[in-house]
Design an enzyme around this catalytic site. Sequence first.
Site, PDB file in Angstrom:
ATOM      1  N   PHE A  60     -11.906  -3.220  -5.323  1.00 32.19           N
ATOM      2  CA  PHE A  60     -10.678  -2.832  -4.429  1.00 32.19           C
ATOM      3  C   PHE A  60      -9.280  -2.920  -5.269  1.00 32.19           C
ATOM      4  O   PHE A  60      -8.260  -3.565  -5.019  1.00 32.19           O
ATOM      5  CB  PHE A  60     -11.182  -3.781  -3.449  1.00 32.19           C
ATOM      6  CG  PHE A  60      -9.953  -3.791  -2.041  1.00 32.19           C
ATOM      7  CD1 PHE A  60      -9.701  -2.297  -1.494  1.00 32.19           C
ATOM      8  CD2 PHE A  60      -9.324  -4.985  -1.873  1.00 32.19           C
ATOM      9  CE1 PHE A  60      -8.895  -2.276  -0.601  1.00 32.19           C
ATOM     10  CE2 PHE A  60      -8.528  -4.606  -0.845  1.00 32.19           C
ATOM     11  CZ  PHE A  60      -7.898  -3.022  -0.318  1.00 32.19           C
ATOM     12  N   TYR A  61      -9.405  -4.598  -5.870  1.00 30.53           N
ATOM     13  CA  TYR A  61      -8.174  -4.653  -6.664  1.00 30.53           C
ATOM     14  C   TYR A  61      -6.914  -4.006  -7.663  1.00 30.53           C
ATOM     15  O   TYR A  61      -7.888  -3.438  -8.145  1.00 30.53           O
ATOM     16  CB  TYR A  61      -8.365  -6.587  -7.396  1.00 30.53           C
ATOM     17  CG  TYR A  61      -8.860  -6.974  -6.097  1.00 30.53           C
ATOM     18  CD1 TYR A  61      -8.288  -7.106  -5.194  1.00 30.53           C
ATOM     19  CD2 TYR A  61      -9.205  -8.186  -7.146  1.00 30.53           C
ATOM     20  CE1 TYR A  61      -9.681  -8.478  -3.806  1.00 30.53           C
ATOM     21  CE2 TYR A  61      -9.491  -9.620  -6.343  1.00 30.53           C
ATOM     22  CZ  TYR A  61      -9.436  -9.407  -5.167  1.00 30.53           C
ATOM     23  OH  TYR A  61     -10.171 -10.831  -4.718  1.00 30.53           O
TER      24      TYR A  61
END
Length: 359
Positions: A60-61
């Site tokens: 997700f980063y």
Amino acid sequence: MNDYYLLGRSGLRVSRLALGTMNFGVGGFHAAYGRSEEEAGAIFRRYVEAGGNLIDTADFYTAGESERILGRLIARDGQRDRLVLTSKFTNSVDPSDPNAGGNGRKHMIRALDASLRRLGTDHLDLYLLHTWDRITPVEEVVRTFDDLVRAGKIRYAGLSDVPAWYAARAQTYAEAHGLTPMVTVQLPYSLVDRAVEPEFVPMAQSLGMGLTVWSPLGGGLLTGKYRRTADGLGGDGRLAGSAVGERDWQVVDALATVAGGLGRDMAQVALNWVVTQPGVASAVVGASGTSQLDASLAALDFTIPDDARALLDEAAAWPLPKPYSMFTPGYQSWIVNPGLTIGDKPAGYAPPVVNGAHA
Ligand SMILES: NC(=O)c1ccc[n+]([C@@H]2O[C@H](COP(=O)([O-])OP(=O)(O)OC[C@H]3O[C@@H](n4cnc5c(N)ncnc54)[C@H](OP(=O)(O)O)[C@@H]3O)[C@@H](O)[C@H]2O)c1
């Protein structure tokens, strides 16, 4: 930084400071404080050169950029096997697809394959469930972790941001069925956020999970670079404009006093405090540049004296809610007369059996 701890009840050795890479890249949710590949590369190299081995990322980063950048940096560096490469799954990668997020088996496997592609590697050393989805049965998650270990795609498994009962159930289920254990729980912990102490710390200690803690600097608040203003935090950093309560300022003031007395940066004292708290295996530090990282990397080169630690603990004290306040000496004296001596066994007394082995 040449000091490594075993992660939980495992044979995996990890640095006591891990490198957080949530700000590697400029895409997605974390874009506002993201760093270019060049800046990220300098931070990564500095960490690895200092002897660090625990790298923390997530699919997700920066919308996958963190993993892609890391993949290229690791390939260039040529020391893939030295690293304990960690990523996480949970968040949705396609809002139109109900199975493109969450912790179900289908998404876990798909998310791992996508992370491996972005990172340019055929396995992760540590794979973490990122956040409890409140839906997937714990048995499904633990079984899938075990399958991924058997398939050679991950070496170790762990959990992040789950309730303590969920982590305890996962570990107990894994133990009971001889499945891959959870070696870590990753949670927020710092002088301004001590919520893990009553429940997670004793759970992790008794069930063999090492705590890896995120936002150990409170996202930057504990570095001393912010000041009080009418519009929230004043100063240059990602928390500028945020609201901060009086108790947090009390902690910042005590930290400034202790750091001044020791001739250390506030960030170093804050990191040292959290890394040396019970149950903590490693603190996942973030840095916007190499000078910040350099300060953090020197955070374990000294010991906080007892009186300074007591000052910090007092400033950062928070009222324990019930039932936790009932597990303190005052209440416990109602259970066992403090005048009685209990626990010392005569020499030769057979110790209790814990998990099939003598303790
Ligand atoms: N599992 C999870 O749910 C979860 C959640 C959050 C984070 N994480 C992991 O934990 C890592 C660290 O989180 P975090 O960034 O919140 O941790 P943090 O260490 O509390 O905060 C790091 C930030 O503080 C500031 N800073 C650090 N050293 C400084 C210094 N010497 N002087 C001044 N400012 C300084 C920088 O921000 P600025 O310069 O921008 O102000 C830096 O980005 C992440 O990268 C990620 O890998 C995990």
